[in-house]
Design a protein around this motif. Structure first.
Motif, PDB file in Angstrom:
ATOM      1  N   GLY A 296       0.680  -1.192   0.111  1.00  0.00           N
ATOM      2  CA  GLY A 296       0.073   0.058   0.199  1.00  0.00           C
ATOM      3  C   GLY A 296       0.899   1.144  -0.026  1.00  0.00           C
ATOM      4  O   GLY A 296       2.133   1.289   0.047  1.00  0.00           O
TER       5      GLY A 296
ATOM      6  N   GLY B 200       1.416   1.342   3.754  1.00  0.00           N
ATOM      7  CA  GLY B 200       0.188   0.870   4.202  1.00  0.00           C
ATOM      8  C   GLY B 200      -0.573  -0.150   3.762  1.00  0.00           C
ATOM      9  O   GLY B 200      -1.465  -0.419   3.147  1.00  0.00           O
TER      10      GLY B 200
ATOM     11  N   LEU C 276      -1.391  -4.374   3.327  1.00  0.00           N
ATOM     12  CA  LEU C 276      -2.409  -5.451   3.777  1.00  0.00           C
ATOM     13  C   LEU C 276      -1.932  -6.437   4.234  1.00  0.00           C
ATOM     14  O   LEU C 276      -1.431  -7.381   3.474  1.00  0.00           O
ATOM     15  CB  LEU C 276      -3.729  -5.558   2.880  1.00  0.00           C
ATOM     16  CG  LEU C 276      -5.207  -6.240   3.165  1.00  0.00           C
ATOM     17  CD1 LEU C 276      -5.865  -5.358   4.135  1.00  0.00           C
ATOM     18  CD2 LEU C 276      -5.839  -6.530   2.006  1.00  0.00           C
TER      19      LEU C 276
ATOM     20  N   SER D 126      -3.726  -0.654  12.091  1.00  0.00           N
ATOM     21  CA  SER D 126      -5.097  -0.811  12.041  1.00  0.00           C
ATOM     22  C   SER D 126      -5.276  -2.248  12.176  1.00  0.00           C
ATOM     23  O   SER D 126      -4.693  -2.823  11.296  1.00  0.00           O
ATOM     24  CB  SER D 126      -6.031  -0.111  11.052  1.00  0.00           C
ATOM     25  OG  SER D 126      -5.865   1.375  11.135  1.00  0.00           O
TER      26      SER D 126
ATOM     27  N   THR E 191      -8.338  -5.123  11.368  1.00  0.00           N
ATOM     28  CA  THR E 191      -9.944  -5.301  10.836  1.00  0.00           C
ATOM     29  C   THR E 191     -10.376  -6.627  11.500  1.00  0.00           C
ATOM     30  O   THR E 191      -9.609  -7.584  11.291  1.00  0.00           O
ATOM     31  CB  THR E 191     -10.113  -5.279   9.293  1.00  0.00           C
ATOM     32  OG1 THR E 191      -9.762  -4.125   8.981  1.00  0.00           O
ATOM     33  CG2 THR E 191     -11.618  -5.443   9.146  1.00  0.00           C
TER      34      THR E 191
ATOM     35  N   ALA F 152     -12.190  -4.373   5.419  1.00  0.00           N
ATOM     36  CA  ALA F 152     -10.682  -3.559   5.285  1.00  0.00           C
ATOM     37  C   ALA F 152     -10.346  -2.749   4.551  1.00  0.00           C
ATOM     38  O   ALA F 152      -9.960  -1.626   4.591  1.00  0.00           O
ATOM     39  CB  ALA F 152      -9.701  -4.686   5.719  1.00  0.00           C
ATOM     40  N   GLN F 153     -10.870  -3.139   3.144  1.00  0.00           N
ATOM     41  CA  GLN F 153     -10.419  -2.398   2.042  1.00  0.00           C
ATOM     42  C   GLN F 153     -10.880  -1.006   1.901  1.00  0.00           C
ATOM     43  O   GLN F 153     -10.179   0.162   1.606  1.00  0.00           O
ATOM     44  CB  GLN F 153     -10.802  -3.019   0.724  1.00  0.00           C
ATOM     45  CG  GLN F 153     -10.159  -4.267   0.561  1.00  0.00           C
ATOM     46  CD  GLN F 153      -8.715  -4.226  -0.099  1.00  0.00           C
ATOM     47  OE1 GLN F 153      -8.087  -3.164  -0.123  1.00  0.00           O
ATOM     48  NE2 GLN F 153      -8.077  -5.215  -0.478  1.00  0.00           N
TER      49      GLN F 153
ATOM     50  N   TYR G 102     -10.893   0.789   4.671  1.00  0.00           N
ATOM     51  CA  TYR G 102     -10.514   1.792   5.600  1.00  0.00           C
ATOM     52  C   TYR G 102      -8.997   1.983   5.790  1.00  0.00           C
ATOM     53  O   TYR G 102      -8.410   2.074   6.612  1.00  0.00           O
ATOM     54  CB  TYR G 102     -10.968   1.243   6.986  1.00  0.00           C
ATOM     55  CG  TYR G 102     -12.436   1.506   7.353  1.00  0.00           C
ATOM     56  CD1 TYR G 102     -12.968   2.696   7.622  1.00  0.00           C
ATOM     57  CD2 TYR G 102     -13.423   0.403   7.115  1.00  0.00           C
ATOM     58  CE1 TYR G 102     -14.060   3.020   7.691  1.00  0.00           C
ATOM     59  CE2 TYR G 102     -14.711   0.776   7.366  1.00  0.00           C
ATOM     60  CZ  TYR G 102     -15.174   2.010   7.510  1.00  0.00           C
ATOM     61  OH  TYR G 102     -16.530   2.536   7.796  1.00  0.00           O
ATOM     62  N   ARG G 103      -8.473   1.426   4.499  1.00  0.00           N
ATOM     63  CA  ARG G 103      -6.927   1.360   4.497  1.00  0.00           C
ATOM     64  C   ARG G 103      -6.257   2.944   4.403  1.00  0.00           C
ATOM     65  O   ARG G 103      -7.099   3.577   3.621  1.00  0.00           O
ATOM     66  CB  ARG G 103      -6.480   0.606   3.223  1.00  0.00           C
ATOM     67  CG  ARG G 103      -6.575  -0.844   3.324  1.00  0.00           C
ATOM     68  CD  ARG G 103      -6.271  -1.631   2.276  1.00  0.00           C
ATOM     69  NE  ARG G 103      -4.925  -1.663   1.985  1.00  0.00           N
ATOM     70  CZ  ARG G 103      -4.287  -2.264   1.006  1.00  0.00           C
ATOM     71  NH1 ARG G 103      -5.124  -2.837  -0.037  1.00  0.00           N
ATOM     72  NH2 ARG G 103      -3.063  -1.952   0.688  1.00  0.00           N
ATOM     73  N   ARG G 104      -5.361   3.246   5.004  1.00  0.00           N
ATOM     74  CA  ARG G 104      -4.487   4.450   4.928  1.00  0.00           C
ATOM     75  C   ARG G 104      -3.241   4.366   4.437  1.00  0.00           C
ATOM     76  O   ARG G 104      -2.670   3.400   5.028  1.00  0.00           O
ATOM     77  CB  ARG G 104      -4.788   5.108   6.238  1.00  0.00           C
ATOM     78  CG  ARG G 104      -6.334   5.678   6.627  1.00  0.00           C
ATOM     79  CD  ARG G 104      -6.270   6.297   8.135  1.00  0.00           C
ATOM     80  NE  ARG G 104      -7.613   6.803   8.340  1.00  0.00           N
ATOM     81  CZ  ARG G 104      -7.808   6.933   9.650  1.00  0.00           C
ATOM     82  NH1 ARG G 104      -6.797   7.018  10.780  1.00  0.00           N
ATOM     83  NH2 ARG G 104      -9.147   7.529   9.803  1.00  0.00           N
TER      84      ARG G 104
ATOM     85  N   PRO H  64      -0.150   0.032   8.181  1.00  0.00           N
ATOM     86  CA  PRO H  64      -0.546  -1.275   7.828  1.00  0.00           C
ATOM     87  C   PRO H  64      -1.968  -1.681   8.290  1.00  0.00           C
ATOM     88  O   PRO H  64      -2.184  -1.258   9.536  1.00  0.00           O
ATOM     89  CB  PRO H  64       0.572  -2.099   8.688  1.00  0.00           C
ATOM     90  CG  PRO H  64       1.772  -1.050   8.926  1.00  0.00           C
ATOM     91  CD  PRO H  64       0.918   0.236   9.123  1.00  0.00           C
ATOM     92  N   MET H  65      -2.551  -2.203   7.475  1.00  0.00           N
ATOM     93  CA  MET H  65      -3.953  -2.938   7.941  1.00  0.00           C
ATOM     94  C   MET H  65      -3.764  -4.327   8.097  1.00  0.00           C
ATOM     95  O   MET H  65      -3.480  -4.900   7.300  1.00  0.00           O
ATOM     96  CB  MET H  65      -4.848  -2.476   6.963  1.00  0.00           C
ATOM     97  CG  MET H  65      -6.425  -3.179   7.177  1.00  0.00           C
ATOM     98  SD  MET H  65      -7.017  -2.663   8.701  1.00  0.00           S
ATOM     99  CE  MET H  65      -7.906  -1.206   7.834  1.00  0.00           C
TER     100      MET H  65
END
Ligand SMILES: *Cc1c(COP(=O)(O)O)cnc(C)c1O
Length: 480
Positions: free
Chosen positions: A102, A106, A108, A260, A262, A412-413, A415-417, A421-422
């Protein structure tokens, strides 16, 4: 550390006093009087502890902050005995798996929580609970008969945690013929003398009604020392706090970084542990609650209305472990959200829910805090979303995920920033929900070697009618 009730009873209780309990006497849930704070130096030390000494030692560090009535050496031994590579498949116990890059790091990630004996995340807490129960019962010279109702993951996790344990028997009811063939095989193939499978001629609600009826028969309950292991148990929740730290420590290299999570959610037990970790000071940006079509929680985080569903309103979905009509741990978070106001929590969960079936915090200033101050976000996923997400994850990353984890990845997708890292918690392996995975991919999920052929093993299960008296008679006979 003392514990209090979310409905206002402040009688101080120690960890081992509440270990074998369900609800507090006033009907509330137990929480610590205050969340221990983890400062920067401690978090840095824990980075090293996890890396050099492993998950069990990290668990010991965290549990020690909440448990002061078990000697340190004993608690350490319990953690070491529970979290082994042999039981959980890897040295990290909860390894992170990279899914996608990301912006600015960031990415996933999946955190594997389902490599324990029953291939679902409930093993993470239940395995510890089994060892804690055995320890405490031996210390008291007592025995306990655990009576439960299951439609899948909880029952098998409890049985695999308690099998062969001194002082404990498990009586697990399940609706006859209604669990997946794999789940039936997992439970019914256990031959341990202290594990009793009871297939009830009825549906899951019948099983729950029986457990309730038996627990309300106070004379029987006392005589046969009936207990439970449901998800409101504080020790289960506490055990789950550890893997939020372990996930964070794997995803970051410095304490200034945030992550974050999820969380595929049903009874709000898993994500509530994330809330506790965040309250302790773990740098968590967002806690994203993912639901399926049973969107009690998503509705609350969108609108402030908490509305429990009737059974006609509760959908049977392809992520069945999230098929809930009310979220039994949710009261813990609302208590914190309302500034730990026990009288108000009692009014909402006692009076308002029982008379109106709902409450509304939408216009309460505290409701905004859920997102801003406590980092909660939410989203919902449907059967079609699950199929598409399982397929997409497999096609693009070569990773097979189960239906519950798919609900997480889908939500989750949104709220990714960048820069954060999500981490999606993987709550079960695909083989447990093979039919839907097959529907999505057209191929059978891979099966860990130790589960090959379990459907053909001999079974130990008794069929009983949906009648509490019949179950009581069976318990009495088995304890004789
Ligand atoms: C129990 C379970 C959940 C839901 O967890 P809660 O703690 O009830 O929110 C999600 N996925 C799987 C596979 C489960 O077994």
């Amino acid at each position: 550390m003392n514990y209090l009730s979310t409905r206002g009873d402040k009688t101080p209780r120690k960890f081992c006093e509440i270990l074998l309990e369900g609800l507090a006497p006033d009907g509330g849930l137990y929480l610590p009087e205050a969340y221990p704070q983890v400062d920067d130096a401690t978090l840095t030390r824990w980075r090293k502890v996890y890396r050099d000494q492993g998950y069990a030692e990290l668990a010991f560090e965290i549990l020690s902050l909440y448990i002061d009535d078990i000697a340190a050496d004993d608690l350490r031994a319990i953690c070491q005995k529970t979290y082994t590579a042999e039981v959980f498949g890897t040295g990290e116990i909860v390894p992170l798996r990279h899914l996608e890059d990301g912006k600015d790091g960031g990415g996933l990630w999946l955190e594997a929580l389902s490599n324990g004996p029953t291939l679902a995340f409930k093993d993470m807490a239940m395995q510890l609970l089994g060892n804690l129960f055995e320890y405490e019962l031996a210390r008291r010279g007592e025995t306990l008969n655990i009576l439960g109702a299951t439609s899948g993951d909880t029952g098998s996790a409890a049985e695999y945690a308690m099998r062969g344990k001194q002082g404990v028997r498990v009586f697990m009811t399940s609706p006859k013929g209604r669990m997946s063939p794999f789940q039936q095989a997992q439970m019914f193939s256990l031959m341990d003398a202290n594990i009793f499978n009871i297939a009830i001629e009825g549906v899951f609600d019948d099983c729950q009604d029986i457990v309730k009826a038996v627990s309300n028969d106070l004379a029987f309950k006392r005589q046969y020392k009936i207990g439970t292991v449901n998800s409101i148990n504080w020790a289960r929740l506490l055990a789950q706090v550890v893997y939020y730290f372990a996930g964070y420590l794997q995803a970051t290299t410095a304490n200034a970084e945030k992550v974050s999570f999820t969380v595929p959610s049903g009874n709000f037990g898993n994500v509530c542990a994330g809330h506790v970790a965040r309250m302790m000071g773990l740098p968590i940006d967002q806690l994203v609650v993912a639901t399926n079509e049973n969107d009690v929680l998503d509705e609350f985080f969108r609108t402030g209305v908490y509305r429990v569903r009737g059974s006609a309103d509760t959908h049977e979905t392809s992520s069945p472990s999230m098929d809930i009509s009310k979220a039994s741990n949710f009261e813990r978070f609302v208590f914190d959200l309302l500034g730990r106001d026990g009288a108000r929590t009692r009014d909402l969960f006692g009076a308002q829910l029982s008379t109106q079936g709902k409450f509304d915090l939408g216009t309460d200033p505290a409701f905004q805090d859920a997102a801003t101050r406590y980092g909660f976000k939410s989203g919902k996923s449907t059967h079609a979303d699950r199929l598409a997400t399982i397929k997409d994850t497999y096609d693009r990353h070569g990773v097979m995920i189960d239906t519950h984890t798919a609900d997480g990845v889908k939500v989750a997708q949104a709220y990714r920033r960048p820069g954060v890292p999500m981490i999606v918690l993987e709550t079960a392996l695909p083989i447990k929900f093979a039919a839907t995975v097959q529907e999505a991919l057209g191929i059978e999920p891979e099966r860990p070697p130790k589960f090959i052929g379990i459907e053909d093993l001999p079974r130990r299960v008794i069929d009983l009618p949906a009648d509490a008296a019949a179950v009581q008679a069976f318990i009495a006979k088995s304890c004789a």
